[in-house]
Write an enzyme that holds these catalytic residues in place. Structure first.
Site, PDB file in Angstrom:
ATOM      1  N   LYS A   1      44.461  22.703  20.422  1.00 56.37           N
ATOM      2  CA  LYS A   1      44.552  22.475  18.969  1.00 56.37           C
ATOM      3  C   LYS A   1      43.562  21.381  18.616  1.00 56.37           C
ATOM      4  CE  LYS A   1      48.310  24.919  17.666  1.00 56.37           C
ATOM      5  NZ  LYS A   1      49.672  24.420  17.871  1.00 56.37           N
TER       6      LYS A   1
ATOM      7  N   HIS B   1      43.116  16.180  14.917  1.00 57.24           N
ATOM      8  CA  HIS B   1      42.830  15.911  13.510  1.00 57.24           C
ATOM      9  C   HIS B   1      43.343  14.551  13.060  1.00 57.24           C
ATOM     10  CE1 HIS B   1      46.956  16.905  12.418  1.00 57.24           C
ATOM     11  NE2 HIS B   1      46.856  17.917  13.265  1.00 57.24           N
TER      12      HIS B   1
ATOM     13  N   HIS C   1      46.594  12.805  13.977  1.00 61.98           N
ATOM     14  CA  HIS C   1      46.856  12.173  15.268  1.00 61.98           C
ATOM     15  C   HIS C   1      46.372  10.730  15.325  1.00 61.98           C
ATOM     16  CE1 HIS C   1      46.554  16.529  16.477  1.00 61.98           C
ATOM     17  NE2 HIS C   1      47.771  16.197  16.824  1.00 61.98           N
TER      18      HIS C   1
END
Ligand code: ARG
Length: 560
Positions: free
Chosen positions: A124, A127, A130
């Site tokens: 994933k 982004h 985080h």
């Protein structure tokens, strides 16, 4: 010199031990009233007298000495004035001799803290969501270490679940090893998004995905090879960001690490009579505690996020024998943590009380700001590259001859992002603005870094620090001294409350006090004695600001 300790030694209060008394003594926000204060209402119960009377009695019996010059009772408070000259002298000596250890402590000696943070999901994109967990967790690691704790930083990777079966299906249809090695996380995101679009039209893809996921679990070579590729690519990509942010981990044991560690936990739950069957699924009923049930096994026998977290907690306790285990995870997961902490408690784990969910608020981007979007997420890498580029442009404009422009731009750009995320109480939602975090004015990292650079140029200009003695301090000088002296209390409080923002705010306060002093007092003055005293202040500020920024994971620069 520990003034609080000295004060506790001078006060004798029957029925109150010195440690407790020590904890009651405060440093008032405004030093006009005094340098330390004892709120006597805290003693009212033990001394069985009204606070005003206690303060008066204690003040009357107090004998001033070379360290404490004055003690007065004001509205139930006992205010102490210290011998400021003596204090300044000993504090500066302490800061200069301790250097990068100034503010550290050994209160944590012999204790272990596990910190679960960043905990990214494989395949994933990394982004902006985080950012907080990564920088708050990393700062807490550094802060606890600074206080003498043994710290185990854990990246609890999201590396388990049917999404990896989906990814294999998508990979086989629309991608290749070359494409993944070339476009990396972007490619993985691309095919994952495509999978979801296509699976809407062809639900049989989901069966295929489940099949591949089962193959991963059963140890099938080819499926695991692909899974390892996805994992490797993800970790390599995030590692670039971790390097920029000065973030490191001691363990990358993620969800899949617990595959073979859940069965004993599930049996223990059964043996203790905690499992109920509901619609075929195994749950722990938490209705009595006002919570929905905690799901342990799905009806097909597969495990869940909570099952893994319970097994992970048991593993961490057995492996590290932690005194505290922190989870730096967004407040959206409040319920999950409450539930599984409760399950541990019901299992009779007395250490369940040592588990802490360090919750934080959301980060979003100011609308209208320029950002590269992949899908509809804002990549942290893009945010960092943007701030670094913007910092570089400012340097080009204002100081084109600066040495090492790239290094400075990197420190300023990444520092701005970290500081911006750690500036406010962690539970607050943040709206990220490039202009705000990069401003040289206000509560920003460039402001603090610039103050360090300013200290440097003063130090370079003044040359060698010589001896000094007996200075009649002015208010600006004393304000800096007083803020300097608070550093170690701030570090301890930030650990106690899991709040790196205390250190961030402190850095701003110290920078502000120093800049006021810098503008108000000529440092490189004629009077040698005074010059040396002021130079010592400047050096101590540089050390302390550097230590504070280092705890936050932010680099300083010599010039900017
Ligand atoms: N990977 C999870 C997520 O992105 C966070 C994991 C947090 N740590 C934990 N032990 N549950 O939501």
């Amino acid at each position: 010199m520990d003034y609080k300790k000295h004060i506790t030694e001078k006060l004798n209060i029957e029925g109150l031990d010195k440690n407790q008394l020590y904890g009651f003594i405060e440093t008032p926000p405004n030093t006009d009233m005094g340098d330390f204060a004892l709120p006597c209402f805290k003693l009212a119960k033990i001394m069985r007298r009204p606070p005003v009377k206690i303060a008066e009695d204690l003040a009357n019996g107090f004998i001033a000495d070379e360290f404490i010059s004055d003690c007065t009772a004001v509205n139930g408070y006992l205010n102490f004035k210290i011998n400021r000259d003596g204090y300044a002298f000993s504090l500066l000596k302490e800061v200069l001799s301790l250097g990068d250890k100034y503010g550290s402590d050994n209160v944590g000696a012999g204790k272990t803290v596990c910190i679960d943070y960043s905990s990214i999901n494989i395949a994933k994109p990394f982004h902006i969501g985080h950012l907080s967990t990564t920088v708050i967790g990393s700062a807490l690691c550094k802060i606890f270490k600074f206080l003498g704790y043994k710290v185990v930083g854990i990246n609890h990777l999201g590396d388990y679940g049917t999404q990896f079966g989906k990814l294999i299906v998508a990979f086989k249809r629309w991608s290749s090893e070359e494409a993944v090695l070339k476009d990396r996380l972007k490619e993985l995101t691309r095919i994952y998004v495509k999978y979801h679009d296509e699976a809407k039209l062809d639900p049989s893809m989901d069966d295929e995905a489940r099949h591949y996921f089962k193959l991963i679990e059963d140890g099938d070579k080819e499926s695991n090879k692909l899974f390892e590729l996805f994992k490797k690519i993800t970790l390599e990509e995030v590692d670039k960001i971790y390097k920029l942010l000065n973030v490191t981990f001691d363990s990358y044991a993620g969800e899949s690490f617990y595959n073979d560690k859940m069965a004993p936990v599930v049996s223990e739950l059964k043996d203790k009579g905690l499992i109920k069957i509901s619609d075929g699924a195994s749950i722990v009923d938490l209705e009595e505690y006002g919570m929905p049930p905690c799901l342990i096994l799905k009806s097909d026998g597969s495990t869940l996020y909570a099952t893994r977290d319970i097994a992970a907690a048991v593993y961490r306790k057995n492996t590290y024998d932690f005194d505290k285990c922190l989870y730096v995870v967004a407040y959206q997961q409040n319920l999950h943590f409450k539930q599984f902490f409760k399950v541990l408690e019901l299992m009779g784990k007395e250490w369940a009380k040592d588990m802490v969910h360090v919750a934080y608020g959301m980060v979003s981007l100011e609308s209208g700001s320029m950002s590269t979007r992949s899908g509809n997420v804002v990549l942290l890498e893009d945010v960092l590259n943007t701030t670094i580029e913007k910092a570089y442009k400012v340097i080009e404009e204002k100081n084109p001859d600066l040495a090492d422009k790239e290094k400075v731009a990197k420190a300023v750009g990444t520092g701005a992002v970290i500081f911006g995320a750690l500036c406010n109480n962690k539970i607050k939602d943040i709206v990220f603005s490039y202009d705000r975090v990069l401003s040289f004015e206000g509560e920003t990292c460039p402001y603090v870094q610039y103050t360090v650079a300013r200290c440097n140029s003063v130090i370079a200009k003044c040359g060698q620090l010589g001896d000094y003695n007996g200075v009649q301090m002015n208010a600006d000088e004393y304000e800096v001294i007083s803020v300097l002296g608070k550093f170690s209390d701030v570090v301890k409080a930030s650990a106690e409350k899991y709040e790196p923002s205390y250190v961030t705010r402190y850095a701003l306060d110290l920078a502000t006090a120093f800049n006021k002093f810098y503008i108000g007092c000529k440092i490189a003055c004629e009077d040698e004695n005074l010059k040396n005293f002021r130079l010592a202040i400047t050096k101590a500020v540089k050390i302390t600001l550097t230590n504070a920024l280092t705890l936050l994971g932010i680099d300083t620069v010599e010039q900017m």
